[in-house]
Design a protein around this motif. Structure first.
Motif, PDB file in Angstrom:
ATOM      1  N   PHE A  66      42.123  34.315  46.250  1.00 20.73           N
ATOM      2  CA  PHE A  66      41.387  35.572  46.911  1.00 20.73           C
ATOM      3  C   PHE A  66      42.380  36.601  46.596  1.00 20.73           C
ATOM      4  O   PHE A  66      41.939  37.722  46.320  1.00 20.73           O
ATOM      5  N   GLY A  67      43.716  36.470  47.217  1.00 26.02           N
ATOM      6  CA  GLY A  67      44.674  37.624  47.070  1.00 26.02           C
ATOM      7  C   GLY A  67      44.998  38.131  45.699  1.00 26.02           C
ATOM      8  O   GLY A  67      45.420  39.140  45.493  1.00 26.02           O
ATOM      9  N   ALA A  68      44.671  37.187  44.604  1.00 25.91           N
ATOM     10  CA  ALA A  68      44.886  37.563  43.314  1.00 25.91           C
ATOM     11  C   ALA A  68      43.882  38.378  42.810  1.00 25.91           C
ATOM     12  O   ALA A  68      44.294  38.997  41.594  1.00 25.91           O
ATOM     13  N   THR A  69      42.605  38.134  42.927  1.00 25.40           N
ATOM     14  CA  THR A  69      41.572  38.721  42.503  1.00 25.40           C
ATOM     15  C   THR A  69      40.986  39.958  43.232  1.00 25.40           C
ATOM     16  O   THR A  69      40.153  40.685  42.499  1.00 25.40           O
ATOM     17  N   ASP A 107      39.692  43.626  42.058  1.00 25.74           N
ATOM     18  CA  ASP A 107      39.717  43.595  40.645  1.00 25.74           C
ATOM     19  C   ASP A 107      40.849  43.196  40.181  1.00 25.74           C
ATOM     20  O   ASP A 107      41.439  43.398  38.992  1.00 25.74           O
ATOM     21  N   GLY A 108      42.260  42.678  41.236  1.00 22.41           N
ATOM     22  CA  GLY A 108      43.196  42.392  40.727  1.00 22.41           C
ATOM     23  C   GLY A 108      44.440  43.551  40.935  1.00 22.41           C
ATOM     24  O   GLY A 108      45.593  43.225  40.579  1.00 22.41           O
ATOM     25  N   ASP A 109      43.965  44.581  41.430  1.00 17.32           N
ATOM     26  CA  ASP A 109      44.840  45.807  41.694  1.00 17.32           C
ATOM     27  C   ASP A 109      45.375  45.676  43.045  1.00 17.32           C
ATOM     28  O   ASP A 109      45.189  45.945  44.075  1.00 17.32           O
ATOM     29  N   VAL A 110      46.605  44.559  43.276  1.00 16.05           N
ATOM     30  CA  VAL A 110      47.068  44.249  44.231  1.00 16.05           C
ATOM     31  C   VAL A 110      48.617  44.478  44.042  1.00 16.05           C
ATOM     32  O   VAL A 110      49.252  44.909  43.374  1.00 16.05           O
TER      33      VAL A 110
END
Length: 255
Positions: free
Chosen positions: A57-60, A63-66
């Protein structure tokens, strides 16, 4: 030597401006200067093994702006916080920058942020400028905290895969909203209202041995930088027969 009258008036006016509530209120809008890099993997998104405990979940999320954070990770309290990050080279960088969610802990060459490649590219004005930014690897930035917003999403918890009913319960909190940190979590039995304070195992993962029994009510303490604290009690309860891997919608949003 006595100061000229106009200089004295300027100093007095400046003093009262600095002391005014209006001036203090703008500090939340101030940008802090730093540096940012990006994840060296070829994936445009974030990592699935981040130290906030979000997993895939932390990758997406967002929308992946992490991003991973260094000092802003704050021993896990900073997980889920949102920041506007923009690079400062006017040749390549846009004024808007990108809004990222903290999902990991890490640092590079004097950086506060290690962005996903997707987020790093979004700081640029154009596709060609994004390619130039990636070639630089590390760039000067400015950042400020902003409110997290997930339209049509409630705060959600996922029961950790290592949980063992009824002896050990752990879960991670998804879709943290607003500008406050979650600094404490309680589980309460809905029948007799006995509550137990949970431990922050790491990141956004909360755990307890010998959890309360029966249907459980979740309570989360949201704390702001200004000292304001609010307990939020979700609408939906955790079922009495919770299972590892299950996902539960709390039914609440926080502005």
């Amino acid at each position: 030597m006595a100061l000229p009258l106009h200089s004295l008036l300027f100093l007095v006016a400046s003093f009262f401006l600095l002391q005014s509530p209006a001036y203090a209120a703008t500090c939340s809008d101030c940008f802090t200067h730093s540096r940012a890099a990006y994840y060296p993997n070829s994936d445009e998104l974030g990592t699935e093994t981040g130290q906030c405990g979000y997993g895939s979940f932390g990758a997406t999320i967002n929308d992946g702006d992490v991003s991973a954070a260094s000092d802003l990770y704050r021993d896990g309290v900073g997980c889920g916080a949102c920041y506007q990050v923009r690079c400062t080279d006017s040749k390549y960088c846009s004024d808007k920058g990108v809004t990222v969610v903290i999902t990991d802990h890490g640092s590079g060459d004097r950086t506060d942020f290690i962005l996903s490649r997707r987020a790093f590219r979004k700081m640029a004005q154009t596709t060609d400028a994004a390619t130039s930014l990636l070639a630089l690897g590390v760039v000067d930035i400015e950042y400020r905290r902003v409110s997290c917003s997930y339209p049509n999403k409630n705060i959600t918890i996922k029961i950790d895969e290592n949980s063992n009913f009824p002896y050990y319960l752990g879960f991670v909190i998804w879709y943290q909203q607003g500008m406050k940190d979650i600094t404490a979590v309680q589980l309460c039995e809905t029948e007799n209202f006995v509550c137990k304070l949970l431990d922050r195992s790491y990141g956004s993962v909360w755990t307890t041995t010998s959890p309360p029994s029966g249907m459980l009510s979740l309570r989360m303490l949201f704390s702001g930088d200004d000292g304001d604290e609010t307990w939020v009690v979700p609408i939906n309860n955790i079922p009495k027969n919770w299972k590892a891997g299950d996902i539960y919608d709390t039914g609440v949003q926080v502005n």
